[in-house]
Design an enzyme around this catalytic site. Structure first.
Site, PDB file in Angstrom:
ATOM      1  N   ASN A  34       0.765  -1.196   0.042  1.00 32.49           N
ATOM      2  CA  ASN A  34      -0.072  -0.068   0.103  1.00 32.49           C
ATOM      3  C   ASN A  34       0.770   1.354  -0.045  1.00 32.49           C
ATOM      4  OD1 ASN A  34       0.870   0.318   2.593  1.00 32.49           O
ATOM      5  ND2 ASN A  34      -1.070   0.106   3.690  1.00 32.49           N
ATOM      6  N   SER A  36       2.523   2.549   2.162  1.00 32.52           N
ATOM      7  CA  SER A  36       2.280   3.580   3.515  1.00 32.52           C
ATOM      8  C   SER A  36       3.872   3.790   3.898  1.00 32.52           C
ATOM      9  CB  SER A  36       1.506   2.897   4.523  1.00 32.52           C
ATOM     10  OG  SER A  36       2.158   1.475   4.876  1.00 32.52           O
ATOM     11  N   SER A 126      10.034 -11.070  14.521  1.00 27.00           N
ATOM     12  CA  SER A 126      10.904  -9.945  14.899  1.00 27.00           C
ATOM     13  C   SER A 126      11.746 -10.459  16.194  1.00 27.00           C
ATOM     14  CB  SER A 126      10.630  -8.706  15.177  1.00 27.00           C
ATOM     15  OG  SER A 126      11.394  -7.822  16.051  1.00 27.00           O
ATOM     16  N   TYR A 150       4.262  -3.201  19.559  1.00 28.09           N
ATOM     17  CA  TYR A 150       4.727  -3.760  18.089  1.00 28.09           C
ATOM     18  C   TYR A 150       5.044  -4.996  18.289  1.00 28.09           C
ATOM     19  CZ  TYR A 150       8.116  -4.817  14.578  1.00 28.09           C
ATOM     20  OH  TYR A 150       9.002  -5.619  13.459  1.00 28.09           O
ATOM     21  N   LYS A 154       3.363  -8.781  16.841  1.00 25.67           N
ATOM     22  CA  LYS A 154       4.028 -10.048  16.268  1.00 25.67           C
ATOM     23  C   LYS A 154       3.808 -11.315  16.792  1.00 25.67           C
ATOM     24  CE  LYS A 154       6.118  -7.970  12.652  1.00 25.67           C
ATOM     25  NZ  LYS A 154       5.972  -8.045  11.426  1.00 25.67           N
ATOM     26  N   ASP A 297      15.210  -0.394  26.246  1.00 33.88           N
ATOM     27  CA  ASP A 297      16.219  -0.766  25.705  1.00 33.88           C
ATOM     28  C   ASP A 297      16.836  -1.944  26.589  1.00 33.88           C
ATOM     29  OD1 ASP A 297      16.527   0.207  23.204  1.00 33.88           O
ATOM     30  OD2 ASP A 297      18.152   1.573  23.742  1.00 33.88           O
TER      31      ASP A 297
HETATM   32  P1  NAD Z   1       9.130  -1.352   5.525  1.00 31.58           P
HETATM   33  O1  NAD Z   1       8.372  -0.516   6.460  1.00 31.58           O
HETATM   34  O2  NAD Z   1      10.109  -1.109   4.971  1.00 31.58           O
HETATM   35  O3  NAD Z   1       8.554  -2.430   4.707  1.00 31.58           O
HETATM   36  C1  NAD Z   1       6.958  -2.776   4.913  1.00 31.58           C
HETATM   37  C2  NAD Z   1       6.270  -2.650   3.975  1.00 31.58           C
HETATM   38  O4  NAD Z   1       4.748  -3.022   4.020  1.00 31.58           O
HETATM   39  C3  NAD Z   1       6.102  -1.139   3.294  1.00 31.58           C
HETATM   40  O5  NAD Z   1       6.488  -0.867   2.099  1.00 31.58           O
HETATM   41  C4  NAD Z   1       4.637  -0.709   3.805  1.00 31.58           C
HETATM   42  O6  NAD Z   1       4.374   0.261   2.782  1.00 31.58           O
HETATM   43  C5  NAD Z   1       3.787  -1.954   3.501  1.00 31.58           C
HETATM   44  N1  NAD Z   1       2.823  -2.174   4.210  1.00 31.58           N
HETATM   45  C6  NAD Z   1       2.406  -1.833   5.605  1.00 31.58           C
HETATM   46  N2  NAD Z   1       0.967  -1.930   5.941  1.00 31.58           N
HETATM   47  C7  NAD Z   1       0.831  -2.478   4.941  1.00 31.58           C
HETATM   48  C8  NAD Z   1      -0.662  -2.945   4.435  1.00 31.58           C
HETATM   49  N3  NAD Z   1      -1.715  -2.795   5.176  1.00 31.58           N
HETATM   50  N4  NAD Z   1      -0.966  -3.521   3.294  1.00 31.58           N
HETATM   51  C9  NAD Z   1       0.127  -3.530   2.415  1.00 31.58           C
HETATM   52  N5  NAD Z   1       1.282  -2.967   2.588  1.00 31.58           N
HETATM   53  C10 NAD Z   1       1.753  -2.738   3.709  1.00 31.58           C
HETATM   54  O7  NAD Z   1       9.880  -2.650   6.865  1.00 31.58           O
HETATM   55  P2  NAD Z   1      10.802  -3.657   6.688  1.00 31.58           P
HETATM   56  O8  NAD Z   1      12.102  -3.176   7.347  1.00 31.58           O
HETATM   57  O9  NAD Z   1      11.141  -4.070   5.444  1.00 31.58           O
HETATM   58  O10 NAD Z   1      10.237  -4.854   7.573  1.00 31.58           O
HETATM   59  C11 NAD Z   1       9.240  -5.991   7.049  1.00 31.58           C
HETATM   60  C12 NAD Z   1       8.993  -6.735   7.851  1.00 31.58           C
HETATM   61  O11 NAD Z   1       9.791  -7.267   8.768  1.00 31.58           O
HETATM   62  C13 NAD Z   1       7.763  -6.061   8.790  1.00 31.58           C
HETATM   63  O12 NAD Z   1       6.579  -6.777   9.018  1.00 31.58           O
HETATM   64  C14 NAD Z   1       8.754  -5.754  10.140  1.00 31.58           C
HETATM   65  O13 NAD Z   1       7.746  -5.619  11.188  1.00 31.58           O
HETATM   66  C15 NAD Z   1       9.527  -6.969  10.305  1.00 31.58           C
HETATM   67  N6  NAD Z   1      10.767  -6.681  10.808  1.00 31.58           N
HETATM   68  C16 NAD Z   1      11.571  -5.759  10.636  1.00 31.58           C
HETATM   69  C17 NAD Z   1      12.815  -5.560  11.029  1.00 31.58           C
HETATM   70  C18 NAD Z   1      13.704  -4.304  10.605  1.00 31.58           C
HETATM   71  O14 NAD Z   1      14.653  -4.116  11.647  1.00 31.58           O
HETATM   72  N7  NAD Z   1      13.631  -3.604   9.641  1.00 31.58           N
HETATM   73  C19 NAD Z   1      13.304  -6.225  12.239  1.00 31.58           C
HETATM   74  C20 NAD Z   1      12.263  -7.067  12.624  1.00 31.58           C
HETATM   75  C21 NAD Z   1      11.005  -7.564  11.911  1.00 31.58           C
HETATM   76  C1  UD1 Z   2      14.486  -1.473  18.048  1.00 31.82           C
HETATM   77  C2  UD1 Z   2      13.275  -1.861  18.714  1.00 31.82           C
HETATM   78  C3  UD1 Z   2      13.084  -3.293  18.371  1.00 31.82           C
HETATM   79  C4  UD1 Z   2      13.341  -3.644  16.960  1.00 31.82           C
HETATM   80  C5  UD1 Z   2      14.593  -3.191  16.359  1.00 31.82           C
HETATM   81  C6  UD1 Z   2      14.645  -3.386  15.046  1.00 31.82           C
HETATM   82  C7  UD1 Z   2      13.042  -0.280  20.727  1.00 31.82           C
HETATM   83  C8  UD1 Z   2      13.182  -0.160  22.073  1.00 31.82           C
HETATM   84  N1  UD1 Z   2      13.546  -1.591  20.475  1.00 31.82           N
HETATM   85  O1  UD1 Z   2      15.566  -2.360  18.797  1.00 31.82           O
HETATM   86  O2  UD1 Z   2      11.771  -3.685  19.164  1.00 31.82           O
HETATM   87  O3  UD1 Z   2      12.805  -5.175  17.022  1.00 31.82           O
HETATM   88  O4  UD1 Z   2      14.689  -1.886  16.767  1.00 31.82           O
HETATM   89  O5  UD1 Z   2      13.720  -2.671  14.094  1.00 31.82           O
HETATM   90  O6  UD1 Z   2      13.006   0.756  19.876  1.00 31.82           O
HETATM   91  N2  UD1 Z   2      20.927   3.577  19.466  1.00 31.82           N
HETATM   92  C9  UD1 Z   2      21.474   4.855  20.148  1.00 31.82           C
HETATM   93  N3  UD1 Z   2      21.028   5.898  19.613  1.00 31.82           N
HETATM   94  C10 UD1 Z   2      20.094   6.128  18.545  1.00 31.82           C
HETATM   95  C11 UD1 Z   2      19.432   4.718  18.233  1.00 31.82           C
HETATM   96  C12 UD1 Z   2      19.929   3.706  18.708  1.00 31.82           C
HETATM   97  O7  UD1 Z   2      22.313   4.911  20.858  1.00 31.82           O
HETATM   98  O8  UD1 Z   2      19.633   7.293  18.091  1.00 31.82           O
HETATM   99  C13 UD1 Z   2      21.332   2.468  20.212  1.00 31.82           C
HETATM  100  C14 UD1 Z   2      20.259   1.757  20.929  1.00 31.82           C
HETATM  101  O9  UD1 Z   2      20.311   2.148  22.371  1.00 31.82           O
HETATM  102  C15 UD1 Z   2      20.894   0.272  20.768  1.00 31.82           C
HETATM  103  C16 UD1 Z   2      21.415   0.144  19.260  1.00 31.82           C
HETATM  104  O10 UD1 Z   2      21.615   1.647  19.172  1.00 31.82           O
HETATM  105  O11 UD1 Z   2      21.660  -0.210  21.503  1.00 31.82           O
HETATM  106  C17 UD1 Z   2      20.465  -0.361  18.081  1.00 31.82           C
HETATM  107  O12 UD1 Z   2      19.289   0.474  18.209  1.00 31.82           O
HETATM  108  P1  UD1 Z   2      18.122   0.023  17.208  1.00 31.82           P
HETATM  109  O13 UD1 Z   2      18.644   0.276  15.849  1.00 31.82           O
HETATM  110  O14 UD1 Z   2      16.771   1.094  17.517  1.00 31.82           O
HETATM  111  O15 UD1 Z   2      17.688  -1.374  17.337  1.00 31.82           O
HETATM  112  P2  UD1 Z   2      17.533  -2.291  18.859  1.00 31.82           P
HETATM  113  O16 UD1 Z   2      17.641  -1.374  20.088  1.00 31.82           O
HETATM  114  O17 UD1 Z   2      17.838  -3.703  18.469  1.00 31.82           O
END
Ligand code: NAD
Ligand code: UD1
Length: 340
Positions: A34, A36, A126, A150, A154, A297
């Site tokens: 979508n 978004s 996640s 969040y 999940k 954190d």
């Molecule tokens: P992202 O936001 O870049 O990608 C998600 C995509 O889903 C986006 O393109 C958004 O437009 C689309 N979307 C959201 N809601 C929608 C809906 N209702 N219908 C259709 N499309 C929709 O995120 P990402 O980093 O690529 O993450 C992908 C998945 O992995 C997510 O479910 C996220 O929760 C999970 N995840 C991501 C991370 C991370 O650090 N990036 C970590 C753990 C889990």
């Molecule tokens: C965050 C989310 C987690 C999610 C993950 C991946 C929180 C509390 N947790 O985790 O649920 O699964 O992202 O999307 O938001 N840091 C700084 N300064 C910043 C940003 C981050 O010092 O401005 C530090 C954080 O304290 C951490 C590390 O960098 O130690 C990584 O941070 P981040 O990338 O946000 O990932 P997570 O903390 O693992």
């Protein structure tokens, strides 16, 4: 193989890299997104990199009629379900939106998959489902206890999948728990492009290096870790994408029926180590200031990645240097991210 793989959220960060890998591996794909949290331009860049076309549907997993018609009109063999909202802080402010988008959207998708008799799924979960596990290393059987909205969305989806599988053994499900995906495709044509202020460390550092932000606030240097800053299991997005191809192959062959699998390297790095490595590959100074800890954190957590190795025959290949190098390559070639 006749038929396509439906990729929800396929223009997002992880979805775009995985879509490219699937096209390169010879799969036909249909992306449903979508937009978004992504841009239409991603679609064109994937096509260019793959040198191959695919269908893109601008649509929403919450739209039942749209899903019905996709499953009726197309031959879909499996679904990789990335679509979802993922900002932890936003999830506390907009819980209804998060439950609706992630939980209701997923429920809708699974219902329509079941009606269309499509029962092969790879789901994006996640590491956040572990919450505060009490030990830094997370195994798949570590108790699940997410501490933010969040993460709760999940866990609910994971539970729904466990219930579906129990009721109908025909389902084949791989539930991937990502640790901290970072980096970009080595071409620098696709990468992470968060809308608004990034929440995560690597995009913040990249935007500071390119001059879009002034300095990094380091959230605490008094943790019980070697340098006092938080340690995380960063994993290159190319490794994450490859794990999806491996997962898809397993479920299509029927080798795996239902499995939760961690995707991480098993080796955590501290915030200061990430800054230092990024500086060395980009030759840019990353100004930073130590501030107080961020609520929620943990000092450190990382994956036990051995199940992924045993089941998927997959192991992360890239180190922190390559993660920083590819993040910087992407950011320096696209200073403002995607344009459209
Ligand atoms: P992202 O936001 O870049 O990608 C998600 C995509 O889903 C986006 O393109 C958004 O437009 C689309 N979307 C959201 N809601 C929608 C809906 N209702 N219908 C259709 N499309 C929709 O995120 P990402 O980093 O690529 O993450 C992908 C998945 O992995 C997510 O479910 C996220 O929760 C999970 N995840 C991501 C991370 C991370 O650090 N990036 C970590 C753990 C889990
Ligand atoms: C965050 C989310 C987690 C999610 C993950 C991946 C929180 C509390 N947790 O985790 O649920 O699964 O992202 O999307 O938001 N840091 C700084 N300064 C910043 C940003 C981050 O010092 O401005 C530090 C954080 O304290 C951490 C590390 O960098 O130690 C990584 O941070 P981040 O990338 O946000 O990932 P997570 O903390 O693992």
């Amino acid at each position: 193989m006749e038929g396509s793989i439906l990729i929800t959220g396929g223009t997002g960060y992880i979805g775009s890299h995985t879509s490219l890998k699937l096209l390169n591996a010879g799969y036909e794909i249909i992306i449903l997104d979508n937009l978004s949290n992504s841009c239409l331009e991603v679609k064109d860049r994937i096509k260019k990199l793959a040198n191959k076309g695919f269908q893109f549907i601008n649509g929403d997993i919450r739209n039942t009629n749209q899903l019905k018609s996709i499953f009726k009109d197309k031959k879909i063999n499996a679904v990789i379900h990335f679509a979802g909202l993922k900002a932890v802080a936003d999830s506390a402010i907009y819980p209804l939106e998060y439950y609706e988008n992630n939980v209701v959207g997923s429920l809708n998708l699974f219902k329509e998959m079941a009606s269309a008799n499509i029962k092969s799924l790879v789901f994006s979960s996640s590491a956040t489902v572990y919450g505060n596990p009490g030990m830094p290393i997370c195994k798949e059987n570590t108790p699940l206890n997410p501490v933010n909205v969040y993460g709760k969305t999940k866990l609910i989806i994971e539970d729904i999948l466990r219930n579906i599988k129990k009721a109908d053994p025909e389902w084949r499900i791989i539930n991937l728990r990502y640790f901290n995906p970072v980096g970009a495709h080595p071409s620098g044509m696709i990468g992470e492009d968060p809308k608004g202020t990034p929440n995560n460390l690597m995009p913040l550092i990249s935007q500071i290096a390119i001059g879009r932000r002034k300095k990094l606030l380091v959230f605490g240097d008094n943790y019980n870790t070697p340098d006092g800053t938080g340690r995380r299991d960063y994993i290159h997005i190319e490794d994450v994408a490859n794990a999806h191809v491996a997962s898809l192959e397993k479920i299509l062959k029927g080798d795996v029926l239902h499995m939760d699998i961690n995707l991480g390297t098993g080796k955590p790095y501290s915030v200061l180590e990430v800054i230092k490595t990024f500086e060395s590959v980009s030759l840019k100074k990353i100004p930073y200031e130590i501030t107080k800890r961020r609520a929620g954190d943990l000092a450190e957590y990382y994956a036990d990645p051995s199940l992924a190795k045993n089941i998927l025959n997959w192991k992360a290949k890239f180190d922190l240097r390559k993660m920083c190098l590819d993040s910087w390559n992407w950011q320096s070639k696209n200073p403002s991210g995607f344009i459209n």
